[in-house]
Design a protein around this motif. Structure first.
Motif, PDB file in Angstrom:
ATOM      1  N   UNK A   1       1.342   1.736   5.727  1.00  0.00           N
ATOM      2  CA  UNK A   1       2.140   1.018   4.732  1.00  0.00           C
ATOM      3  C   UNK A   1       2.273   1.799   3.429  1.00  0.00           C
ATOM      4  N   UNK A   2       1.351   2.708   3.182  1.00  0.00           N
ATOM      5  CA  UNK A   2       1.538   3.633   2.067  1.00  0.00           C
ATOM      6  C   UNK A   2       2.672   4.597   2.398  1.00  0.00           C
ATOM      7  N   UNK A   3       2.755   4.987   3.662  1.00  0.00           N
ATOM      8  CA  UNK A   3       3.793   5.919   4.101  1.00  0.00           C
ATOM      9  C   UNK A   3       5.184   5.310   4.041  1.00  0.00           C
ATOM     10  N   UNK A   4       5.311   4.026   4.432  1.00  0.00           N
ATOM     11  CA  UNK A   4       6.668   3.466   4.502  1.00  0.00           C
ATOM     12  C   UNK A   4       6.969   2.379   3.471  1.00  0.00           C
ATOM     13  N   UNK A   5       5.971   1.981   2.685  1.00  0.00           N
ATOM     14  CA  UNK A   5       6.217   1.027   1.609  1.00  0.00           C
ATOM     15  C   UNK A   5       6.417  -0.412   2.050  1.00  0.00           C
ATOM     16  N   UNK A   6       6.177  -0.711   3.329  1.00  0.00           N
ATOM     17  CA  UNK A   6       6.402  -2.060   3.847  1.00  0.00           C
ATOM     18  C   UNK A   6       5.215  -2.972   3.551  1.00  0.00           C
ATOM     19  N   UNK A   7       5.427  -4.295   3.577  1.00  0.00           N
ATOM     20  CA  UNK A   7       4.301  -5.214   3.364  1.00  0.00           C
ATOM     21  C   UNK A   7       3.300  -5.115   4.505  1.00  0.00           C
TER      22      UNK A   7
ATOM     23  N   UNK B   1      -7.251  -2.332  18.370  1.00  0.00           N
ATOM     24  CA  UNK B   1      -8.220  -2.751  17.347  1.00  0.00           C
ATOM     25  C   UNK B   1      -8.365  -1.679  16.269  1.00  0.00           C
ATOM     26  N   UNK B   2      -8.415  -0.430  16.699  1.00  0.00           N
ATOM     27  CA  UNK B   2      -8.537   0.673  15.738  1.00  0.00           C
ATOM     28  C   UNK B   2      -7.233   0.888  14.973  1.00  0.00           C
ATOM     29  N   UNK B   3      -6.114   0.848  15.679  1.00  0.00           N
ATOM     30  CA  UNK B   3      -4.809   1.071  15.047  1.00  0.00           C
ATOM     31  C   UNK B   3      -4.546   0.043  13.942  1.00  0.00           C
ATOM     32  N   UNK B   4      -5.039  -1.172  14.146  1.00  0.00           N
ATOM     33  CA  UNK B   4      -4.783  -2.257  13.199  1.00  0.00           C
ATOM     34  C   UNK B   4      -5.925  -2.455  12.196  1.00  0.00           C
ATOM     35  N   UNK B   5      -6.806  -1.445  12.075  1.00  0.00           N
ATOM     36  CA  UNK B   5      -7.880  -1.568  11.085  1.00  0.00           C
ATOM     37  C   UNK B   5      -7.360  -1.208   9.688  1.00  0.00           C
ATOM     38  N   UNK B   6      -8.179  -1.433   8.689  1.00  0.00           N
ATOM     39  CA  UNK B   6      -7.729  -1.253   7.297  1.00  0.00           C
ATOM     40  C   UNK B   6      -7.263   0.167   7.014  1.00  0.00           C
ATOM     41  N   UNK B   7      -8.004   1.143   7.511  1.00  0.00           N
ATOM     42  CA  UNK B   7      -7.664   2.546   7.231  1.00  0.00           C
ATOM     43  C   UNK B   7      -6.265   2.884   7.730  1.00  0.00           C
ATOM     44  N   UNK B   8      -5.975   2.526   8.972  1.00  0.00           N
ATOM     45  CA  UNK B   8      -4.691   2.905   9.562  1.00  0.00           C
ATOM     46  C   UNK B   8      -3.520   2.073   9.045  1.00  0.00           C
ATOM     47  N   UNK B   9      -3.755   0.790   8.827  1.00  0.00           N
ATOM     48  CA  UNK B   9      -2.681  -0.049   8.276  1.00  0.00           C
ATOM     49  C   UNK B   9      -2.359   0.377   6.847  1.00  0.00           C
ATOM     50  N   UNK B  10      -3.393   0.689   6.068  1.00  0.00           N
ATOM     51  CA  UNK B  10      -3.168   1.148   4.692  1.00  0.00           C
ATOM     52  C   UNK B  10      -2.409   2.475   4.679  1.00  0.00           C
ATOM     53  N   UNK B  11      -2.759   3.377   5.581  1.00  0.00           N
ATOM     54  CA  UNK B  11      -2.069   4.674   5.641  1.00  0.00           C
ATOM     55  C   UNK B  11      -0.605   4.495   6.017  1.00  0.00           C
TER      56      UNK B  11
ATOM     57  N   UNK C   1      -5.183  -6.133  -0.919  1.00  0.00           N
ATOM     58  CA  UNK C   1      -5.560  -4.994  -1.773  1.00  0.00           C
ATOM     59  C   UNK C   1      -4.382  -4.091  -2.121  1.00  0.00           C
ATOM     60  N   UNK C   2      -3.223  -4.336  -1.527  1.00  0.00           N
ATOM     61  CA  UNK C   2      -2.073  -3.450  -1.712  1.00  0.00           C
ATOM     62  C   UNK C   2      -1.628  -3.402  -3.170  1.00  0.00           C
ATOM     63  N   UNK C   3      -1.496  -2.200  -3.712  1.00  0.00           N
ATOM     64  CA  UNK C   3      -1.062  -2.048  -5.107  1.00  0.00           C
ATOM     65  C   UNK C   3       0.320  -2.662  -5.336  1.00  0.00           C
ATOM     66  N   UNK C   4       1.177  -2.577  -4.333  1.00  0.00           N
ATOM     67  CA  UNK C   4       2.531  -3.126  -4.466  1.00  0.00           C
ATOM     68  C   UNK C   4       2.569  -4.637  -4.287  1.00  0.00           C
ATOM     69  N   UNK C   5       1.848  -5.136  -3.272  1.00  0.00           N
ATOM     70  CA  UNK C   5       2.040  -6.519  -2.836  1.00  0.00           C
ATOM     71  C   UNK C   5       0.945  -7.498  -3.268  1.00  0.00           C
ATOM     72  N   UNK C   6      -0.151  -7.001  -3.822  1.00  0.00           N
ATOM     73  CA  UNK C   6      -1.235  -7.908  -4.222  1.00  0.00           C
ATOM     74  C   UNK C   6      -0.771  -8.811  -5.371  1.00  0.00           C
ATOM     75  N   UNK C   7      -1.549  -9.861  -5.648  1.00  0.00           N
ATOM     76  CA  UNK C   7      -1.231 -10.746  -6.768  1.00  0.00           C
ATOM     77  C   UNK C   7      -1.154  -9.923  -8.047  1.00  0.00           C
ATOM     78  N   UNK C   8      -0.033 -10.032  -8.753  1.00  0.00           N
ATOM     79  CA  UNK C   8       0.170  -9.241  -9.960  1.00  0.00           C
ATOM     80  C   UNK C   8       0.859  -7.918  -9.709  1.00  0.00           C
ATOM     81  N   UNK C   9       1.024  -7.550  -8.435  1.00  0.00           N
ATOM     82  CA  UNK C   9       1.735  -6.311  -8.100  1.00  0.00           C
ATOM     83  C   UNK C   9       3.235  -6.483  -8.251  1.00  0.00           C
ATOM     84  N   UNK C  10       3.981  -5.380  -8.321  1.00  0.00           N
ATOM     85  CA  UNK C  10       5.430  -5.469  -8.548  1.00  0.00           C
ATOM     86  C   UNK C  10       6.196  -6.168  -7.425  1.00  0.00           C
ATOM     87  N   UNK C  11       5.638  -6.170  -6.216  1.00  0.00           N
ATOM     88  CA  UNK C  11       6.312  -6.807  -5.087  1.00  0.00           C
ATOM     89  C   UNK C  11       5.543  -8.028  -4.572  1.00  0.00           C
TER      90      UNK C  11
END
Length: 447
Positions: free
Chosen positions: A347-353, A335-345, A362-372
Motif C-alpha cells: 500500500x506504500x507502493x500503490x497508495x491504496x487504502x 497468511x504471510x502475504x497478508x501480514x503487516x510487513x507485506x500489506x504496508x509495503x 497506522x497508515x500515514x495517509x488513512x489513519x485518523x487525522x491523516x489526509x485521506x
C-alpha cells in the motif's frame, strides 16, 4: 505532472476491473455448485502463484514478499508468475480449472464468476483465524459468497470529491468537513454552478470523462449515485424495480445536468492545473493532486441523493485455486502475504487504502487525522452488495456471476444519459437486458 498522472491512471486500473476481460466472463458456461476438488495436502513443497503485473512498484513489493517468504522457511517454495494486467482476467477465464495455480490474484468483481465456474475454493479453512479477523469488513464483503470467503485483499479502494480550497472560498462555497455533513445533490450542483460563474470558460467540474463511461469506470465511479438515490444495480437477482426507480431516474437527470459545467479533461490536468475546482475520482489521484495543490486540497465525500453518501469499494484480491492439491501451503503463503510487513509495503507502493485493520490504523495517509481519513471512514461503514441502508457508505459491486452483464448494461446506459439520452428510457432498457440475461442463465445461482 505527466508522470504522476500516468502512474495514477495505472493505479486506477488496479482499483477497477478492466471492462474488456469482464465481458469475456459472461460467455462462460457455469456449474453453479461451489463443490471443488481442492485438497488440503501436506502443507509442504512447491506451490504456484499467479498475479497481475501492475505498476512497477507493486510488482516489486510482491516479488519481495515472495522472496522473503521463500527464504524464511524451507517447507514451502512459491513459484510466482506475473501476467500483464491487460491479459490477466482473460487468462484465468480461458484456462481450464485443472491448469490454474494453487494461489491466484483476481479483480474483485470477477470473483463470483470464477466461483460459478469452479475455479476458486473457499479459503476459510486454510488461512488463519488471525488473518481473517484482521481483514476489514469491507474487503471481506467483496470476497464472500453464501457465507464462505473466496478472496481476501491487500488493499481496497474508494471514491471522493477533491476540492480546491482557494477556488471554493473565492466562489463563496461552503464545503463538508466529512461524511456527517456531506453535500446534498442540490448543494453539490449549487457549488458546481457557483464555481462555474467565477470561471472564464464556465467549466468547474472534472468527472474523469476522458474514456467515456461505457466501461468499468462508469459503473465504479457512478453507481454510487444509484445507491445514494436508494436504488440498486441488482436486488434479489433483478434489475427491474431496483435500477430504474423514479428516484434513480431523477438522480441521473441531475448527473446529466452537470455536463455543461464539466471540463473534458483530455490532458488529465483539469484539477491539478486549477481549471476546475472539483474533481470526482478515487484515492489514486491523491499523489498528483496533493503535489499540485498542497494545503489547498480538500477531500470530500460524494453528494447525498437521499439515501446517504455512498462510495464504491473493492479491488484486486487473492484466492486459492479450486483444483489445488496443497491448500494448506497456499493458506500459509496467504497468511504471510497478508501480514503487516507485506500489506504496508504494497500500500506504500500503490497508495491504496490497506485492507487489513492493523495496517489501516497506522497508515500515514488513512489513519485518523491523516489526509485521506475520509476513505477509511467510508470503508469502516460497509454495506456489502445488498443491504444498502442510509447509514452505510461503502458498497460492494454485485457479487454475482452475472456481474459482467450488469456492469456492461448499466455503464452503457450511464454513458448514453451523459450524452443526452432520456434517463428513464435508458435505465429501463438496461434493466430489461440484465433481467433477460439472468433469466437465460437461471439467475447465475451459486449453490
Amino acid at each position: 505532472m505527466s508522470v504522476g498522472n500516468g502512474r495514477a491512471r495505472r493505479t486506477a486500473r488496479t482499483a477497477l476491473a478492466l471492462a474488456l476481460p469482464l465481458t469475456a466472463l459472461a460467455a462462460c458456461g457455469g456449474g453453479g455448485t461451489t463443490d471443488t476438488s481442492a485438497e488440503a495436502g501436506s502443507g509442504k513443497g512447491t506451490i504456484t502463484v499467479w498475479a497481475h503485473q501492475g505498476q512497477a512498484s507493486e510488482a516489486t513489493a510482491l516479488q519481495n514478499a515472495v522472496k522473503s517468504f521463500n527464504s524464511s522457511q524451507d517447507k514451502i517454495k512459491v513459484k510466482l508468475t506475473l501476467i500483464p494486467d491487460t491479459d490477466y482476467t482473460k487468462t484465468i477465464t480461458t484456462t481450464d480449472a485443472s491448469k490454474l495455480p494453487d494461489v491466484m490474484e483476481f479483480d474483485g468483481p470477477t470473483m463470483a464468476n470464477f466461483v460459478y465456474n469452479k475455479k476458486l475454493a473457499p479459503l476459510d479453512a486454510y488461512v488463519s483465524g488471525k488473518t481473517m479477523a484482521n481483514a476489514t469488513d469491507a474487503i471481506k464483503a467483496q470476497g464472500e459468497v453464501n457465507g464462505k470467503h473466496y478472496g481476501l485483499g491487500m488493499y481496497d479502494s474508494g471514491l471522493g470529491v477533491y476540492g480546491n480550497k482557494k477556488l471554493l472560498d473565492a466562489a463563496g462555497v461552503k464545503y463538508p468537513k466529512g461524511l456527517s455533513d456531506a453535500w446534498t445533490a442540490a448543494e453539490f450542483t449549487d457549488a458546481v454552478k457557483k464555481l462555474a460563474a467565477k470561471d472564464s470558460d464556465g467549466k468547474s467540474l472534472d468527472l474523469q470523462e476522458g474514456t467515456g463511461y461505457a466501461n468499468e469506470w462508469g459503473t465504479y465511479g457512478f453507481a454510487p449515485i444509484v445507491w445514494s438515490a436508494g436504488g440498486s444495480l441488482l436486488k434479489d437477482g433483478k434489475a427491474d424495480g431496483a435500477l430504474d426507480t423514479p428516484a434513480v431516474v431523477s438522480a441521473l437527470k441531475t448527473f446529466q445536468s452537470w455536463k455543461k459545467y464539466t471540463d473534458p479533461n483530455t490532458d488529465q490536468n483539469a484539477f491539478a492545473k486549477g481549471r476546475v475546482g472539483l474533481s470526482w475520482v478515487g484515492h489514486w489521484m491523491y499523489p498528483a493532486y496533493g503535489k499540485a495543490l498542497g494545503d489547498d486540497l480538500v477531500v470530500l465525500p460524494l453528494p447525498d441523493f437521499g439515501n446517504g453518501p455512498k462510495t464504491g469499494q473493492g479491488s484486486w484480491a487473492w484466492g486459492i485455486g479450486a483444483n489445488t492439491k496443497n491448500a494448506k501451503a497456499a493458506g500459509a503463503f496467504l497468511d504471510t502475504l497478508l501480514n503487516d510487513t507485506n500489506v504496508a509495503a504494497m500500500t506504500t507502493a500503490n497508495g491504496a487504502p490497506p485492507a487489513t485493520k492493523s495496517v489501516l490504523a497506522k497508515s500515514e495517509l488513512y489513519k485518523q487525522g491523516g489526509p485521506l481519513q475520509l476513505y477509511a471512514d467510508q470503508l469502516a461503514k460497509p454495506c456489502g452488495d445488498s443491504d444498502i441502508t442510509k447509514s452505510c457508505v461503502a458498497v460492494t459491486r454485485p457479487v454475482s456471476a452475472g456481474y459482467p452483464t450488469v456492469t456492461a448494461k448499466f455503464s452503457e446506459a450511464l454513458n448514453s444519459v451523459y450524452g443526452g439520452a432520456d434517463p428513464k428510457s435508458a435505465l429501463e432498457k438496461a434493466a430489461r437486458a440484465i433481467d433477460q440475461d439472468f433469466s437465460d442463465n437461471a439467475g447465475y445461482k451459486i449453490q
